[in-house]
Scaffold this active site. Sequence first.
Site, short mmCIF file in Angstrom:
data_model
loop_
_atom_site.label_atom_id
_atom_site.label_comp_id
_atom_site.label_asym_id
_atom_site.label_seq_id
_atom_site.Cartn_x
_atom_site.Cartn_y
_atom_site.Cartn_z
CG ASP A 335 55.51 91.21 72.46
OD1 ASP A 335 56.11 91.87 73.31
OD2 ASP A 335 54.90 91.72 71.50
CD GLU A 389 55.62 92.18 77.27
OE1 GLU A 389 56.54 93.00 77.33
OE2 GLU A 389 54.86 92.10 76.29
#
Length: 673
Positions: A335, A389
């Site tokens: 993330d 990401e």
Amino acid sequence: MDDRNHPPGKLKILEVDPWLGSYEQDLILRMKHYREMKRSLLGDDSQFKDFANGHQYFGFHPTDHGWVYREWAPAADALFLMGDFNGWNRNSHPLTAREAGVWEIFLEGRETLCHECRVKVHVVSKGTARDRIPLYIRRVVQDTETHDFCGQIWHPPESFHWTDSDFQLLPHRPPFIYECHIGMAQEEGKISSYREFEEIILPRVKTMGYNTIQLMAVMQHPYYASFGYHVSNYFAVSSWFGTPEDLKSLVNTAHQMGIAVLMDIVHSHAVKNIAEGINQFDGTVHQFFHEGERGNHSAWDSKLFNYGKHEVIHFLLSGIKFWLEEYHFDGFRFDGVTSMIYHDHGLGTAFDSYDKYFSANTDLEALTYLQFANELTKELRPDALSIAEDMSGMPGMCLPIETGGIGFDYRLSMGMPDFWVKTLEKPDENWQMGQMVHELSTSRPQEKRIAYVESHDQALVGDKTMIFRMADKEMYAHMRRGSQNLEVERAVALHKMARLITISLGSEGYLTFMGNEFGHPEWIDFPREGNGWSFQHCRRLWSLADNPALRYRDLYHFDQAMLQLMQTANLMGGSPLTLMVDEERKVIAYRSNSHVFLFNFHPTVSWEHLEIPLHDTGDYQVVLDSDEERFGGQGRISHEVVHSTYSLRLNPVYSGIAIYLPCRTGMVLGKNE
């Protein structure tokens, strides 16, 4: 990677991407920093898998004669263990200071600490004294009366029996990822459990054709509505959904079904909470984080790690090893990579030139940490997957470290959902076909991408899912089969077309958030004070997809058929050959392997005898089309007709076919062998 076999010099990344030639010195600096930091951590011979063992030393560990508990708290003046075992006495069990900020206590007798007993550590530092949760605790629970969180010893009498030893990821299997949040996975208005997900949702995932699940919010987080992104305890399974054994059972069952399990890992920031998290554990911010503004994320209201600090690298890498080995995860979706690798976190930055990637704004320490994280992952599980990401498109993100890259396997193509949102803001007649092909097919050289139309991000409160953006309130009254409504007809047609063109334009993997595949209505809004702690919008209405009278089921069936075709015909990846991009007709055509994809995005006009150059000879038949009646379409296309190639009338140099292509329809033709 043994960097002794890869001496400094000409980097292969410069051959892969010639546009990087002007930034050779920046790339050399990147690799120099990587080598120097790696050597300072490991010496000349060790591997990261021998280094990332913090969880095996720190925390609570049973011995033959009792328990040993260790913490790293370099700035602390004193630590005291407290809990059920000593009536929460803050003074009776002091830890002894060892070298390098390590504190330790030995508790005589195996029965001193029992399974599920609760513990905290009282930390005294520079005039402050706080009750804290141990850094390496494996489970954190909340008191039902006080609502305070505390650590819990997790040492069941019998260890979990894994039966997944034969499971491994095949190197050439494209990941079809079902992004999941355990708590909101059921229809009932409550926080759902790992066990319920295992029993109810995993069979659905298997039936739909997804071969990978990506689990969000697995790491312990005190605020349920944070979606799991404000992590407090980096070695603790989220107790919102059940126990560590429950999560192990879920992963084990998924593997028995042939489903890989990825973890959404959050090493980009940490919750700023002191009582629940790791912030100021030893009384200082700089134990884990940068001091001052560099240590605060203004948009996320969270703390930012100091990736240049050896102890922080050790802590985070130990977490990677822990989750891979203890819970058998098959890899990670990292993330917030963009936030990590730029000092301004990419906020408001348009990455429209290579200069933006190689500047004083680039955080070299964060890039090096990500290289280490990927190297460790491959040392432990060569078949494991790592997904970045990253919305910036950093060159080399998905190239091997030895070439000068960062070492990820895939990048999440975050520009794709942004493209669809912006496209839907325009009238249909103004959609640009060339731009669509470019946005959905362009990537960095040798970069593997995960394509998607929408993830959980596009469904959060304040935003709208794709179908709700198109149909809005009309969905409440007109999603029943047979109901006539232009907005819903358009939404259903474009929902299918967007997914088919996104998955098939050359990406190596595909993702959807649970429920989006069948057009889940409305938005995601977690229980919070502002909505009266309601679960109304924090669940998945599977009954919509299961009801044969509703059009949600049509979308569900299309998604299922689309995945089956893409897998069985081996249509993921590669470089589809563009055959036609017609802005006036709103037609796109391309060929992938022996299959031809045709799309007519025109809102009203269907094309009779449309000539499509195939640059190939043979017979073709339709094998899938979005207008099939089983997908809620009008059934305007015959799958029985054989389309034989011929010299085209408009350009006899080319061979191709003539075909009927209805408005707002996507179709796939297969070549008859």
